[in-house]
Design an enzyme around this catalytic site. Structure first.
Site, short mmCIF file in Angstrom:
data_model
loop_
_atom_site.label_atom_id
_atom_site.label_comp_id
_atom_site.label_asym_id
_atom_site.label_seq_id
_atom_site.Cartn_x
_atom_site.Cartn_y
_atom_site.Cartn_z
CB CYS A 182 -0.90 -0.05 1.67
SG CYS A 182 -2.24 -1.33 0.94
CG ASN A 211 -6.70 -0.79 1.67
OD1 ASN A 211 -5.75 -0.29 0.63
ND2 ASN A 211 -5.95 -1.32 2.84
CG HIS A 242 -3.26 3.31 1.74
ND1 HIS A 242 -3.46 2.78 1.34
CD2 HIS A 242 -3.28 2.35 2.57
CE1 HIS A 242 -3.80 2.12 0.73
NE2 HIS A 242 -3.58 1.26 2.37
#
Ligand code: UT7
Length: 320
Positions: free
Chosen positions: A114, A277, A247
């Protein structure tokens, strides 16, 4: 003359299929209410049956190149941040170059889960500042849903697919001001896919395993730390930041980070409710949405912060 890497084009792509929380209620023992209150996620996009990471990267890259008024032939370097490459090799960046019709320059992938987009942006910045490249295409793209165990309610409700891209070019006006990258492999087991293909067979478990609570606490700690590190490097205060683009993993992680930084949520770009996500794609997707919605404007000071498996974390501070 200082050479800055300036963002001159941003684009993104989300696959057509939308998977709602209500649909997930039929797959695992969960509820729309649990997912919304614990994560902020309402829906996520899922790639089509034949749609690959490089396909999604291609759509996002085309849009970013169009905004930058550049063609694939103008690009010296392509960096794709992904955890879900189409193949073991060639790199997704090479497959993307072929789809875009480019034939020169360099192309490679970066794997920092990520934090991948922040890592890729930092590498691109070093190439431009050193004079090794002039126009760089940086993409975060993921078919992350391929890594999910659809029976595991702890993880399958959290993730989605998508891609975001930026074009950077060398400039004497302020662009990327600094990047800061970190890793600590001691936390590898906290979030991982502990399997792979070996001798043509799947070895280990090739789906996401996560200690959600530990990841949550770690993420809030390092996102606030790395934001402060970026501000300190420029003697800046949080009031000088126009937009925080973190993020997008969980609205509660984002809110807790903003609170630690004493930054109002009105200055934070949030897309997690509709994207889930999307790993390396989440930050460029949020950046593109913020620009398209007219929130982020030319000249704004933006701080990107990411955290992910490894563990890895990092920031990129820039003027758009
Ligand atoms: O890019 C980084 C990727 N990962 C992340 O960002 C994840 C970070 N962590 C989180 O976002 C949160 O920790 C979660 C959303 C994963 C979990 O939220 P939480 O508030 O920390 O919940 P919890 O782990 O304390 O679990 C509470 C309960 C548990 O049941 P028991 O043991 O209390 O009976 C879980 O089994 O919620 C249960 N649970 C669920 N219930 C309904 C876990 N997943 C679900 C679900 N639906 N999908």
């Amino acid at each position: 003359m200082t050479i800055f890497s300036k963002i001159v084009g941003v684009g993104s792509y989300l696959p057509e299929t939308i998977l709602s929380n209500a649909e997930l209620e039929h797959r695992v023992e969960t509820s729309d209410e649990w997912i919304r209150t614990r994560t902020g996620i309402e829906s996520r996009h899922v790639h089509g049956p034949k749609e690959t990471t490089s396909d999604m990267a291609f759509h996002a890259a085309q849009k970013a190149l169009a905004v930058a008024r550049l063609s694939a032939q103008d690009i010296d370097l392509i960096i794709v941040a992904t955890t879900t490459p189409d193949m073991v090799f060639p790199s997704t960046a090479c497959l993307l170059q072929q789809k875009l019709g480019g034939t020169h320059g360099a192309a490679f992938d970066i794997q920092a889960v990520c934090t991948g987009f922040v890592y890729a942006l930092s590498v691109a910045d070093q190439f431009i500042k050193s004079g090794q490249a002039t126009n760089v295409l940086v993409v975060g793209a993921e078919t992350f849903t391929n890594l999910l165990d659809w029976q595991d309610r702890n993880t399958c409700v959290l993730f989605g697919d998508g891609a975001g891209a930026v074009v950077l070019t060398g400039s004497d006006t302020a662009g990327i001001l600094s990047t800061h990258l970190h890793a600590d492999g001691r936390h590898a087991a906290m979030l991982c896919v502990p399997g792979h293909v070996m001798n043509g067979e799947t070895s280990g478990n090739p789906t996401v395993k996560m200690d959600g609570g530990a990841v949550f606490k770690f993420a809030v700690k390092v996102l606030a730390q790395v934001s402060q590190e970026a501000l300190n490097a420029h003697n800046m205060s949080i009031e000088q930041i126009d937009w925080l683009i973190p993020h997008q993993a969980n609205i509660r992680i984002i809110e807790a980070t903003a609170e630690k930084l004493k930054l109002p949520m009105s200055k934070v770009i949030v897309t997690v409710q509709r994207h889930g996500n999307t790993s390396a794609a989440s930050i460029p997707l949020a950046l593109d949405e913020g620009i398209r919605e007219g929130k982020i404007k030319p000249g704004d000071t933006c701080l990107l912060v990411g955290v992910g498996g490894g563990f890895t974390w990092g920031s990129a501070l820039f003027k758009l």
